[in-house]
Design an enzyme around this catalytic site. Structure first.
Site, PDB file in Angstrom:
ATOM      1  N   ASP A 133       1.093 -10.103  -1.867  1.00  0.00           N
ATOM      2  CA  ASP A 133       2.463 -10.298  -2.338  1.00  0.00           C
ATOM      3  C   ASP A 133       3.066 -11.584  -1.789  1.00  0.00           C
ATOM      4  OD1 ASP A 133       2.335  -8.985   0.226  1.00  0.00           O
ATOM      5  OD2 ASP A 133       4.493  -8.629   0.086  1.00  0.00           O
ATOM      6  N   GLU A 153       3.281  -6.691   2.253  1.00  0.00           N
ATOM      7  CA  GLU A 153       3.450  -7.191   3.617  1.00  0.00           C
ATOM      8  C   GLU A 153       4.851  -7.743   3.828  1.00  0.00           C
ATOM      9  OE1 GLU A 153       3.465 -10.058   6.959  1.00  0.00           O
ATOM     10  OE2 GLU A 153       3.897 -10.445   4.844  1.00  0.00           O
TER      11      GLU A 153
END
Length: 381
Positions: free
Chosen positions: A71, A136
């Protein structure tokens, strides 16, 4: 792998707008790179459209982990960017785009290293496992899921490819994000005696929390001290009403001397005391992450340092990170040596015109392969 092919993997990844979701598109792309090679590919679904990817190569010997998150943070106002944030634009020796530094360059370089090892036509003396995780940037919950499901249990070491300019982050602070909500009773502001102001106990909480956290004054030789910030506060309906609801949030960066559970207990003691005095407060946490204990003395850190200084001739200094990473979750797998080292400088993370130097990225591709080979060789000695 030719430089152009390695560079295409990075630009392709940047072109995927995996902004805190849509990570499955990253997993699809990476899985496709390994599909015709002797690799064990597993998808671990966190939510629809959000897949972690686990790729293991090799069939015997010591097992080294590579970790990278799929991400990225939002691009913000795209008009502020010189180049489109999700295009992977190459210009004057840099690659521009969201995630170029944090951390698709690290992830791509790890993947290129694994592909090169598989295409070397040489038997692998050890094993490598890629842990490509979701979420994350918003809480390390992909790494948490992979840890809970045992994907880190058999690792002999883990290398996280966050940007570090080829220095080695061997420790970092933990994080506690908390929210305190307050329930009062609304009334007209001309008759405050008929209401209960929800903001008042929040102000008392904030004052006491600041005092208690400031008393946690031990300092880590590398990380420094614990920090606490009241970061948001809100409540009330309008200016002439006693507020029935209010809330605040805070952010704490912890050090090993003050474990997260201990700090959270301190906050909860304040809540309990104020509630006993008549407040109606409650506290909740968003993915608290423990600090990463120093890895400076680990064999993995020493191998990594030797490869950087003697083979790659770049960086290799042992440093501390300023923010939490997926390492916080992977520490829960047990006594797992972890280092954080990546090719990007990290100076443009979460900013417009985020970028990585092409030469640094390509050097990273060679570095991760050299590190795997050195790790396997040292383990056999």
């Amino acid at each position: 792998m030719e430089d152009a092919a390695a560079l295409k993997i990075l630009t392709d990844l940047i072109a995927i707008p995996s902004v805190n979701d849509r990570e499955s598109e990253v997993a699809d792309y990476l899985a496709g790179l390994f599909k015709d090679l002797p690799a064990h590919i597993e998808r671990v679904t966190f939510a629809p459209g959000r897949d972690n990817l686990v790729v293991t190569i090799g069939d015997h010997g010591p097992l080294l982990g590579f970790s990278g998150h799929e991400d990225v943070v939002a691009a913000g106002n795209e008009a502020d960017w010189t180049f489109p944030p999700f295009a992977g634009t190459i210009d004057q020796g840099n690659v521009y785009g969201r995630g170029a530094s944090d951390m698709k360059s690290g992830l791509a370089a790890q993947v290129v290293a694994m592909l090169d090892l598989l295409n070397s036509n040489q038997p692998l003396p050890g094993r490598l496992r890629l842990l490509a995780s979701v979420g994350e940037e918003t809480g390390e919950y992909g790494a948490a899921q992979l840890t809970q499901q045992g994907y880190a249990n058999d690792l002999d070491g883990l290398v996280i490819g966050e940007p570090s300019a080829f220095d080695i982050k061997v420790t970092h602070k933990g994080v506690i994000d908390y929210k305190v909500t307050s329930l009062g009773k609304g009334s007209h502001s001309s008759r405050p005696d008929q209401g209960i102001n929800a903001i008042t106990p929040l102000l008392k909480f904030a004052e006491q929390a600041e005092s208690v956290m400031a008393a946690n004054d031990k300092r880590d030789d590398v990380l420094g001290g614990l920090t606490h910030v009241i970061s948001q506060i809100g409540g009330g309906e309008q200016i002439n009403s006693v507020p029935a609801n209010a809330w605040l949030t805070g952010n704490i960066r912890t050090i090993p001397a003050y474990p997260n559970d201990e700090v959270m207990a301190q906050l909860e003691d304040i809540i309990e005391s104020l509630n006993q005095a008549g407040a109606k407060l409650s506290i909740s946490y968003s993915y608290p992450e423990p600090p990463l204990p120093s890895q400076a003395g680990s064999k993995l850190a020493k191998i990594t340092q030797a490869v950087l200084k003697n083979t790659i001739h770049r960086g290799g200094e042992l440093t501390a990170g300023t923010g939490a990473t997926d390492a916080s979750e992977y520490t829960k797998a047990g006594q797992l040596p972890i280092v954080i080292v990546g090719p990007a400088a990290g100076t443009t993370d979460h900013q417009v015109n985020e970028n990585v130097v092409i030469d640094d990225y390509l050097t990273g591709c060679h570095f991760y392969r050299a590190l795997a080979e050195a790790f396997w060789a040292q383990a056999e000695e």
